[in-house]
Design a protein around this motif. Sequence first.
Motif, PDB file in Angstrom:
ATOM      1  N   TRP A   1      12.931   7.324  -1.021  1.00 18.69           N
ATOM      2  CA  TRP A   1      11.719   7.557  -0.238  1.00 18.69           C
ATOM      3  C   TRP A   1      11.179   6.254   0.351  1.00 18.69           C
ATOM      4  O   TRP A   1      10.719   6.216   1.492  1.00 18.69           O
ATOM      5  N   ALA A   2      11.235   5.184  -0.435  1.00 18.28           N
ATOM      6  CA  ALA A   2      10.656   3.916  -0.001  1.00 18.28           C
ATOM      7  C   ALA A   2      11.423   3.276   1.152  1.00 18.28           C
ATOM      8  O   ALA A   2      10.918   2.353   1.788  1.00 18.28           O
TER       9      ALA A   2
ATOM     10  N   ALA B   1       7.928  14.518  -8.345  1.00 18.91           N
ATOM     11  CA  ALA B   1       7.276  13.272  -8.765  1.00 18.91           C
ATOM     12  C   ALA B   1       8.309  12.219  -9.141  1.00 18.91           C
ATOM     13  O   ALA B   1       8.195  11.048  -8.748  1.00 18.91           O
ATOM     14  N   GLU B   2       9.319  12.638  -9.902  1.00 21.03           N
ATOM     15  CA  GLU B   2      10.365  11.702 -10.321  1.00 21.03           C
ATOM     16  C   GLU B   2      11.188  11.228  -9.131  1.00 21.03           C
ATOM     17  O   GLU B   2      11.546  10.044  -9.030  1.00 21.03           O
TER      18      GLU B   2
ATOM     19  N   PHE C   1       0.832  -1.204   0.000  1.00 20.87           N
ATOM     20  CA  PHE C   1       0.000   0.000   0.000  1.00 20.87           C
ATOM     21  C   PHE C   1       0.869   1.257   0.000  1.00 20.87           C
ATOM     22  O   PHE C   1       0.680   2.163  -0.820  1.00 20.87           O
ATOM     23  N   ALA C   2       1.831   1.332   0.917  1.00 18.93           N
ATOM     24  CA  ALA C   2       2.693   2.509   1.005  1.00 18.93           C
ATOM     25  C   ALA C   2       3.530   2.673  -0.261  1.00 18.93           C
ATOM     26  O   ALA C   2       3.714   3.794  -0.750  1.00 18.93           O
ATOM     27  N   SER C   3       4.034   1.578  -0.791  1.00 22.79           N
ATOM     28  CA  SER C   3       4.815   1.654  -2.026  1.00 22.79           C
ATOM     29  C   SER C   3       3.991   2.230  -3.166  1.00 22.79           C
ATOM     30  O   SER C   3       4.486   3.026  -3.978  1.00 22.79           O
ATOM     31  N   ASN C   4       2.725   1.854  -3.221  1.00 28.59           N
ATOM     32  CA  ASN C   4       1.836   2.353  -4.263  1.00 28.59           C
ATOM     33  C   ASN C   4       1.587   3.853  -4.124  1.00 28.59           C
ATOM     34  O   ASN C   4       1.415   4.558  -5.126  1.00 28.59           O
TER      35      ASN C   4
ATOM     36  N   PHE D   1       3.720   6.150  -3.235  1.00 30.20           N
ATOM     37  CA  PHE D   1       4.822   6.885  -3.847  1.00 30.20           C
ATOM     38  C   PHE D   1       4.965   6.586  -5.333  1.00 30.20           C
ATOM     39  O   PHE D   1       5.317   7.468  -6.116  1.00 30.20           O
ATOM     40  N   ALA D   2       4.671   5.355  -5.736  1.00 30.27           N
ATOM     41  CA  ALA D   2       4.854   4.980  -7.144  1.00 30.27           C
ATOM     42  C   ALA D   2       3.740   5.500  -8.034  1.00 30.27           C
ATOM     43  O   ALA D   2       3.980   5.839  -9.202  1.00 30.27           O
TER      44      ALA D   2
END
Length: 384
Positions: free
Chosen positions: A82-83, A49-50, A15-18, A20-21
Amino acid sequence: MSQQAPVIISSESPFASNVFAKRHPALIERLTGAWPFEPGQRQALSELAEEGVHGVIHPLPDSASDYQLWHKWGSAYYGRRWAETPFLWAESFFYRRLLEATGFFEPGPWQGVDLFAPFKQAELAGEVVSAEISALDDVAGLADDERGQTLLLSSLWGNRADLALQITAGRGIQASGLVADNSERLWELLRSAPGGTVAMVADNAGSEMVADLVLVDHLLATGLAGKVVLHVKPTPYYVSDATLGDVADCLRALLLGKGEAHAVGERLREAAAVGQLRVCTDAFWCEPFDFAAMPASLRSELATATVTILKGDLNYRRLVGDRWWKPTTPFTEAASYFPGPVATLRTLKSDVIVGLRPKKLAELEDSETDWRTAGTHALIQVRP
């Protein structure tokens, strides 16, 4: 607060990865489509964003007014992806960087501009809020206890269920999505100290804030609260989080309504005029920490309340800690440090969860894979 449960790192959570991605880049795309940003702003947003997907975290520029604070708060994370950082901290810093990219804090035409205002105002002008306001005439005819529970559930579910649905479908359809329901304990707490101060820490603007204001009116009108202090964000945050301007917009929507909606608006305006309703904020509400780090002044204020009602998913994460708790960990244990009685009204939209009974947890795990994050379940938990 117990430190036994590990902090949620973004890369450890799909969920958290999504967020940011996909979510953050999509949000930036929506913002660039909604505002006449200049080339420099567009470049800064594009880079953010990048950076969130492929790059590493950069600190605020030295010229930022709160540079020293964020330098201290993020010194362990700058230069990392960030991840690889705690999800709660990273999300909060993303929104601080977003405001920096558009010049929110700098002198000029963009200073103080709420980037999310078009989305909030579109919701406020939409059919859900219109139905919510119209349904107040039906709610007004209910007995006090039934009306209170209906308004509580409407405030809980926010923009997922308006008052019209509550009235036409009955409360059962909404209660069916509750994974924990301590609502009776909340009412008992309020009835045990009528006329006291209730603190409410707001979550979203729009239809949820309208529902929150109607619940506030009920607490004041029935004497369950003698005063309500509504805490909102000092700056735009997490897209839909409520600021003072959003409260004013929602109050205006009630005042422009007819029948009971207008009456509610008038009562709230009068309550504010005589000091029974106070809207306030604190810089801490936009800081990247759980509530164990609450400043002494805010802690002292909340300690005197009959109960502090925390709205929404983010406030829940900050209350119990954004950690990989065992879901059966007692809520009273995770929230034991809070300075006074606390209740949380939360629609589940992230990984963290405590206070579940083993049988309920087994049912959820057997039936659904994304019950923690889909927003289809909710809870009311209380620590007296």
